[in-house]
Design an enzyme around this catalytic site. Structure first.
Site, mmCIF file in Angstrom:
data_model
loop_
_atom_site.group_PDB
_atom_site.id
_atom_site.type_symbol
_atom_site.label_atom_id
_atom_site.label_comp_id
_atom_site.label_asym_id
_atom_site.label_seq_id
_atom_site.Cartn_x
_atom_site.Cartn_y
_atom_site.Cartn_z
ATOM 1 N N PRO A 13 35.367 15.688 72.578
ATOM 2 C CA PRO A 13 36.169 15.937 71.382
ATOM 3 C C PRO A 13 35.659 15.253 70.125
ATOM 4 C CG PRO A 13 37.337 14.524 72.930
ATOM 5 C CD PRO A 13 36.133 15.062 73.649
ATOM 6 N N ASN A 14 35.754 16.006 69.040
ATOM 7 C CA ASN A 14 35.441 15.569 67.670
ATOM 8 C C ASN A 14 33.956 15.438 67.380
ATOM 9 O OD1 ASN A 14 38.182 15.350 66.685
ATOM 10 N ND2 ASN A 14 38.383 13.568 68.025
ATOM 11 N N ARG A 21 31.859 13.772 58.792
ATOM 12 C CA ARG A 21 32.786 12.663 58.544
ATOM 13 C C ARG A 21 32.218 11.373 59.156
ATOM 14 N NH1 ARG A 21 37.637 15.893 59.056
ATOM 15 N NH2 ARG A 21 37.312 17.455 57.446
ATOM 16 N N TYR A 26 28.715 7.116 62.745
ATOM 17 C CA TYR A 26 28.019 8.074 63.606
ATOM 18 C C TYR A 26 26.748 8.670 62.995
ATOM 19 C CZ TYR A 26 32.292 7.727 66.317
ATOM 20 O OH TYR A 26 33.343 7.254 67.054
ATOM 21 N N ASN A 77 28.201 13.062 76.701
ATOM 22 C CA ASN A 77 28.919 12.195 75.764
ATOM 23 C C ASN A 77 30.338 12.750 75.742
ATOM 24 O OD1 ASN A 77 30.091 10.772 73.727
ATOM 25 N ND2 ASN A 77 28.470 11.143 72.222
ATOM 26 N N ALA A 80 36.032 10.455 73.226
ATOM 27 C CA ALA A 80 37.152 9.573 73.579
ATOM 28 C C ALA A 80 37.612 9.775 75.032
ATOM 29 C CB ALA A 80 38.316 9.812 72.622
ATOM 30 N N ASP A 90 36.303 12.621 88.189
ATOM 31 C CA ASP A 90 36.377 13.317 89.479
ATOM 32 C C ASP A 90 35.440 14.524 89.510
ATOM 33 O OD1 ASP A 90 38.226 11.519 90.449
ATOM 34 O OD2 ASP A 90 39.969 12.813 90.109
ATOM 35 N N GLU A 101 25.149 9.062 80.988
ATOM 36 C CA GLU A 101 26.172 8.949 79.944
ATOM 37 C C GLU A 101 25.501 8.510 78.638
ATOM 38 O OE1 GLU A 101 29.066 6.036 81.070
ATOM 39 O OE2 GLU A 101 30.172 6.169 79.177
ATOM 40 N N HIS A 103 26.213 7.589 74.400
ATOM 41 C CA HIS A 103 27.083 7.371 73.241
ATOM 42 C C HIS A 103 26.232 7.135 72.014
ATOM 43 C CE1 HIS A 103 30.618 7.381 75.648
ATOM 44 N NE2 HIS A 103 30.010 6.575 76.499
ATOM 45 N N LEU A 104 26.636 7.741 70.924
ATOM 46 C CA LEU A 104 25.918 7.559 69.656
ATOM 47 C C LEU A 104 26.047 6.124 69.173
ATOM 48 C CD1 LEU A 104 27.344 10.798 68.148
ATOM 49 C CD2 LEU A 104 24.909 10.418 68.561
ATOM 50 N N SER A 105 27.270 5.616 69.214
ATOM 51 C CA SER A 105 27.538 4.261 68.725
ATOM 52 C C SER A 105 27.419 3.274 69.885
ATOM 53 C CB SER A 105 28.947 4.196 68.121
ATOM 54 O OG SER A 105 29.929 4.450 69.114
ATOM 55 N N ARG A 110 32.378 -2.345 69.396
ATOM 56 C CA ARG A 110 33.560 -1.738 68.773
ATOM 57 C C ARG A 110 34.844 -2.230 69.465
ATOM 58 N NH1 ARG A 110 32.646 4.470 67.961
ATOM 59 N NH2 ARG A 110 34.326 4.085 66.474
HETATM 60 O O1 CA2 Z 1 29.734 6.729 70.220
HETATM 61 C C1 CA2 Z 1 30.019 7.782 70.781
HETATM 62 O O2 CA2 Z 1 29.208 8.672 70.995
HETATM 63 C C2 CA2 Z 1 31.467 8.033 71.194
HETATM 64 O O3 CA2 Z 1 31.457 8.761 72.418
HETATM 65 C C3 CA2 Z 1 32.079 8.858 70.086
HETATM 66 C C4 CA2 Z 1 33.572 9.116 70.303
HETATM 67 C C5 CA2 Z 1 34.312 7.819 70.563
HETATM 68 O O4 CA2 Z 1 35.674 8.089 70.847
HETATM 69 C C6 CA2 Z 1 33.695 7.033 71.701
HETATM 70 O O5 CA2 Z 1 34.398 5.823 71.836
HETATM 71 C C7 CA2 Z 1 32.244 6.740 71.423
HETATM 72 C C8 CA2 Z 1 34.175 9.761 69.077
HETATM 73 C C9 CA2 Z 1 33.492 11.008 68.627
HETATM 74 C C10 CA2 Z 1 34.073 11.366 67.321
HETATM 75 O O6 CA2 Z 1 33.029 11.793 66.481
HETATM 76 C C11 CA2 Z 1 33.306 11.880 65.158
HETATM 77 C C12 CA2 Z 1 32.243 12.241 64.374
HETATM 78 C C13 CA2 Z 1 32.431 12.324 63.019
HETATM 79 C C14 CA2 Z 1 33.681 12.069 62.469
HETATM 80 C C15 CA2 Z 1 34.733 11.732 63.274
HETATM 81 C C16 CA2 Z 1 34.539 11.638 64.642
#
Ligand code: CA2
Length: 148
Positions: A13-14, A21, A26, A77, A80, A90, A101, A103-105, A110
């Site tokens: 998601p997102n 954004r 990110y 990835n 959330a 599962d 797995e 993650h970008l960040s 965090r």
């Molecule tokens: O760091 C990552 O890749 C995350 O999976 C990104 C998720 C976050 O909930 C994880 O804790 C770490 C969030 C992705 C949301 O991406 C956005 C990108 C631009 C603007 C808003 C959200």
């Protein structure tokens, strides 16, 4: 699978908002940019890639279930859902495929709620904090895992 190994790259998601954004967290790369880089890297590694994104947990579970028949490895990835979804854990376990797995960040720099990952319990490895490059590094690692 006959022919080139196929790697399913899933985004939760997102992640469709990438580059639009929150660039401070990110980066400025869009998901389409990351997909393009993955396609190039995969082709050099002799891998085929299916790159997908969904905001819906059930859709991600459906794709993971299908992967058992159609893919040789999963890079995920889960956004959330990483921190909340036993359903995705599962499904990953049931797939019996190698999982990496991404993650970008750097989730460990965090909030504390991002420090726990259900996905990690099904993953052979985790890459976090390297932005879109993490997906390419995951493909490199996956190229070896699918040969095992
Ligand atoms: O760091 C990552 O890749 C995350 O999976 C990104 C998720 C976050 O909930 C994880 O804790 C770490 C969030 C992705 C949301 O991406 C956005 C990108 C631009 C603007 C808003 C959200």
């Amino acid at each position: 699978m006959p022919g080139q190994p196929t790697i399913l790259i899933l985004n939760g998601p997102n992640l469709n908002l990438l580059g639009v954004r929150e660039p401070a967290t990110y980066g400025r790369e869009t998901l389409a940019d990351i997909e393009e880089a993955c396609m190039e890297r995969a082709s050099a590694l002799g891998l085929a890639v299916e790159f997908r994104q969904s905001n819906h947990e059930g859709q991600l579970v459906d794709w993971i279930q299908e992967a058992r028949e159609t893919a040789d490895g999963i890079i995920i990835n889960a956004g959330a859902y990483t921190h909340t979804s036993i359903a995705i854990l599962d499904a990953l376990r049931a797939s019996e495929l190698p999982v990496i797995e991404v993650h970008l960040s750097n989730v460990y720099r965090r909030e504390a709620f991002r420090h726990h990952s259900y996905v990690s319990q099904a993953a052979r490895g985790v890459i976090a904090g390297l932005g879109g490059q993490g997906y390419e590094l995951a493909l490199e690692a996956m190229a070896r895992l699918v040969q095992e």
